[in-house]
Design a protein around this motif. Sequence first.
Motif, PDB file in Angstrom:
ATOM      1  N   THR B 418       0.256 -86.895 -15.411  1.00 46.92           N
ATOM      2  CA  THR B 418       1.013 -87.953 -14.761  1.00 46.92           C
ATOM      3  C   THR B 418       2.192 -87.428 -13.959  1.00 46.92           C
ATOM      4  N   ASP B 419       2.324 -86.111 -13.901  1.00 51.89           N
ATOM      5  CA  ASP B 419       3.312 -85.558 -12.978  1.00 51.89           C
ATOM      6  C   ASP B 419       2.965 -85.952 -11.570  1.00 51.89           C
ATOM      7  N   PRO B 434       6.806 -89.130 -14.014  1.00 50.86           N
ATOM      8  CA  PRO B 434       5.511 -89.500 -14.603  1.00 50.86           C
ATOM      9  C   PRO B 434       4.705 -90.275 -13.566  1.00 50.86           C
ATOM     10  N   ASP B 436       2.905 -92.886 -13.483  1.00 49.05           N
ATOM     11  CA  ASP B 436       3.017 -94.347 -13.401  1.00 49.05           C
ATOM     12  C   ASP B 436       4.158 -94.803 -12.513  1.00 49.05           C
ATOM     13  N   GLN B 485      12.955 -89.246 -16.523  1.00 44.43           N
ATOM     14  CA  GLN B 485      11.764 -89.880 -17.087  1.00 44.43           C
ATOM     15  C   GLN B 485      10.719 -88.825 -17.472  1.00 44.43           C
ATOM     16  N   MET B 486      10.601 -87.819 -16.613  1.00 39.54           N
ATOM     17  CA  MET B 486       9.628 -86.761 -16.878  1.00 39.54           C
ATOM     18  C   MET B 486      10.042 -85.954 -18.107  1.00 39.54           C
ATOM     19  N   HIS B 488      11.750 -86.971 -20.632  1.00 37.54           N
ATOM     20  CA  HIS B 488      11.490 -87.741 -21.854  1.00 37.54           C
ATOM     21  C   HIS B 488      10.024 -87.653 -22.259  1.00 37.54           C
ATOM     22  N   LEU B 489       9.170 -87.811 -21.279  1.00 39.55           N
ATOM     23  CA  LEU B 489       7.737 -87.776 -21.570  1.00 39.55           C
ATOM     24  C   LEU B 489       7.326 -86.407 -22.129  1.00 39.55           C
ATOM     25  N   GLN B 490       7.879 -85.363 -21.546  1.00 40.06           N
ATOM     26  CA  GLN B 490       7.556 -84.018 -22.031  1.00 40.06           C
ATOM     27  C   GLN B 490       8.019 -83.826 -23.466  1.00 40.06           C
ATOM     28  N   GLU B 492       8.419 -85.994 -25.701  1.00 43.06           N
ATOM     29  CA  GLU B 492       7.623 -86.826 -26.591  1.00 43.06           C
ATOM     30  C   GLU B 492       6.265 -86.190 -26.881  1.00 43.06           C
ATOM     31  N   HIS B 493       5.646 -85.657 -25.833  1.00 40.46           N
ATOM     32  CA  HIS B 493       4.266 -85.197 -25.969  1.00 40.46           C
ATOM     33  C   HIS B 493       4.130 -83.712 -26.265  1.00 40.46           C
TER      34      HIS B 493
END
Lengths: 497, 497
Positions: B418-419, B434, B436, B485-486, B488-490, B492-493
């Motif tokens: 999603t990058d 991300p 989205d 935002q990116m 945070h996603l990183q 998390e995952h």
Amino acid sequence: MSTGFASEALFSGLPIGILSDSYKAGHFTQYPKATEASAYGEFRSGYDKDEEDTRCVFYGIRYIVETFLHRRWTRSDVDNVSKFYATHKAPFNTEYTWPKDLFYDIVEECDGFFPVKIEALPEGMCVNSHVPVFQITAKGKYAGLVTFLETLLCQVWYPTTVATLSRRVRQIVEEGFDRSVDEDRKFLVPSRLRDFGFRGCTCTEQSVVGGCAYLLSFEGSSTMSAAYYAQFMLNGGKAVTCTIPATEHSVMLAWETEREAVENMIDLYGDGIFACVMDSYDYERALREVLPSVARRKTERGDGYLYLRPDSGDPVETVLMALRAGHEVFGSEVNLKGYKVVKGCGVLQGDGINIDVLRQILEAVMEAGYSAENVAFGMGGGLLQKVNRDTMSFATKLSAIVPESTGEERIVMKAPKTDYVEGEAGMRTPTVFPKDLVSPEDNLLEVVYDHKPVDKEWDSFDRVRERVDATWRGLEPAADAVSQQMRHLQAEHNPHE
Amino acid sequence: MSTGFASEALFSGLPIGILSDSYKAGHFTQYPKATEASAYGEFRSGYDKDEEDTRCVFYGIRYIVETFLHRRWTRSDVDNVSKFYATHKAPFNTEYTWPKDLFYDIVEECDGFFPVKIEALPEGMCVNSHVPVFQITAKGKYAGLVTFLETLLCQVWYPTTVATLSRRVRQIVEEGFDRSVDEDRKFLVPSRLRDFGFRGCTCTEQSVVGGCAYLLSFEGSSTMSAAYYAQFMLNGGKAVTCTIPATEHSVMLAWETEREAVENMIDLYGDGIFACVMDSYDYERALREVLPSVARRKTERGDGYLYLRPDSGDPVETVLMALRAGHEVFGSEVNLKGYKVVKGCGVLQGDGINIDVLRQILEAVMEAGYSAENVAFGMGGGLLQKVNRDTMSFATKLSAIVPESTGEERIVMKAPKTDYVEGEAGMRTPTVFPKDLVSPEDNLLEVVYDHKPVDKEWDSFDRVRERVDATWRGLEPAADAVSQQMRHLQAEHNPHE
């Protein structure tokens, strides 16, 4: 004569009239009018300026000759070149000089073949620095083109440098094996260094040229472009490489847990030799927890051999950590030389490797009581890319020119045309003499091209490998390759150097 | 669509099934069964790890796509690959796994085109490090091939690194010009750095790829392979380079005296711009004695411009010596900014140049009261060879995989599928979000290949040059390209990184 594919097709669109540095296109006007001229190439130092070992593994002239000189250049090629030079101008529209008429004459009078003679050492021959590795001669109206091909011929610096680096690594490995590995395990030497350099190359052609040079001293190549080329183009289809299944980070991380990834590898390949990268999450934890957790599965699968692959951190430390972990989990045997050999497990270190680090690791491994056979290495950028023309100080020089005005050979540089290379009686060290002192049959430079392709059968890749091995071992590491007679001649004719 | 020559013909004999690292051939068996997978490439640092300027000039995806992906692979290609893998084995004859069936399916079901989608930044676009420069996606039964092309795609590190280095040199030159050169002489900027790197390349293909990358920021190339390729293959025949006649040592030494060699150059080219190498015998003496002895002949010949070329010694010192000699022999004018401009004579320093030495020389020249326009540079190995994949820390990573077992995208690495890359409002800084959060029309990654060649007109070389210039100047040197935002996603995952 036809080589089939890569070397023929390579850059078929780039005509030879532009395969040079710009300024070389004008040099035919800048020399005094001459009837004959010669130039040569030599390495002026050992690898990385080493003065205690000045040996060079000469390699790569075949590729250049077959790619660029076995081609018949056409009128259309010269037309294209002409369009280029018409626009490749100095600012303010100075017209740029290039040998237009001579290039059309090549098409009309020389059957499209570049009108020079090239002699070179046999592929794979080891010599000390300062021995000419090739010589080029041009005559008559083409004499002024003698250095036009310098740019292309110069590129032998690369395969020779990689071949030399690889051979030096092999020597380090052999010394480690002599000290710590039993005789019946010495067959492992050729797989101790793997070529991991494909992706760190600048392009595919480089990977082929450099990868083949590496393969002269080892067999464990991951650079399949070179492995394929060497096998099918240079060795009559006979294989020259081996490999093993191995994971990368993307594989390890694609599973929910690292353990699952390793177990999948054991299930697939556990009865053979295989490798798992171990630092995807936490290297220390992987050795401490994941490795013991899969030990039984691995042992039950049979006599397979697992390479643990660190991929970050201090290379010496990570190798020792893996050996200790392997020893604890699988146990070791002590060999005849008193060194531990871990059972069914070893280390493949492919991160941060260059020749110095590799030497340090082997030293530390043996110091810790482990045999050198427990470790294999992968070298990527350090093998195929982190070298340059200065690494072994490659240079080409004009060696002789016969000006029309006098008709007498003018020796203008350090090594005159009369340089020849021969083995001195007894020592068998290739040594540079003045030409007069060398009989043609003793001259080590062989004709590889003579105004058109010559009827020459190139040695197979296996044969070249044998030559590397024999001539490297037979050569005094720091022999002085320039004879007294040659030095006198140089002093007389070129007092400035 | 057809590119005509070099990129099509290049290595036509090397089938795509072996244009990878050995271990990648087995990875399709090592991933969990998946329906889709993506990977991407990014530079993880600025040039030479520079933290104050992390800009990268992205360049080179076109060459890779056109050379290797515009080709329809045939059954015969796969047959050849098959012969190779049958012999490319682990010791003890472990059979080596490779995606044989999938490769035959490529021929039968995919029209011979490699079944992946590739997106990339536009050629010449400048971004800060950590912005994905390309993304590759594979689906269905071909999902396991997602990283097979990594080895080839990885090689964009090279043209991007050379393009970035060249742009950084251009910035240094421009700063020197702003300080010491009159406005009406600023047209000289693009000729201040010359590409002398052809012979120091490992092969011709490299000279083309790297030489074109250099040409994005300068015009004075001696690497004619690249000059020709850029002009006829990438720019519709419109010239992109200029050059000047210049001697080399072989020319100077071929004459009885150095003076005769220079006089011959004056007679031939003295009304234009030309260069003479000056250290063939004794650099200091040549400046002190030879230069004054030919001054009158040069002046009488017209308004020509002579570049004195040192080729050994300390580069800062030899440049200053030449400037002083030129000043004494031909005189100078003082420009509007108060710096001396030598009349009809300057220096071309092509020995020992890298970006740091170049900066030092310009500084010393201006410090001594001379305008930067008096000096041009040639960079050889420092430009095209002394770089490697670590110079800007290039890496490719798997970004997403959708396992068959769950059907849910598993984000396994730092930058997920999603990058996306978009210009932030106002700043216009390409920034990773991300997926989205980025509308398709804002996504800077463009489709350059989609299971077959796409109907895409590549920008001309001139247009790419303009993009480099505009996007480099428009980019904050050390902007943080990863959005919150990116991050945070990183976190998390992929908590491990």
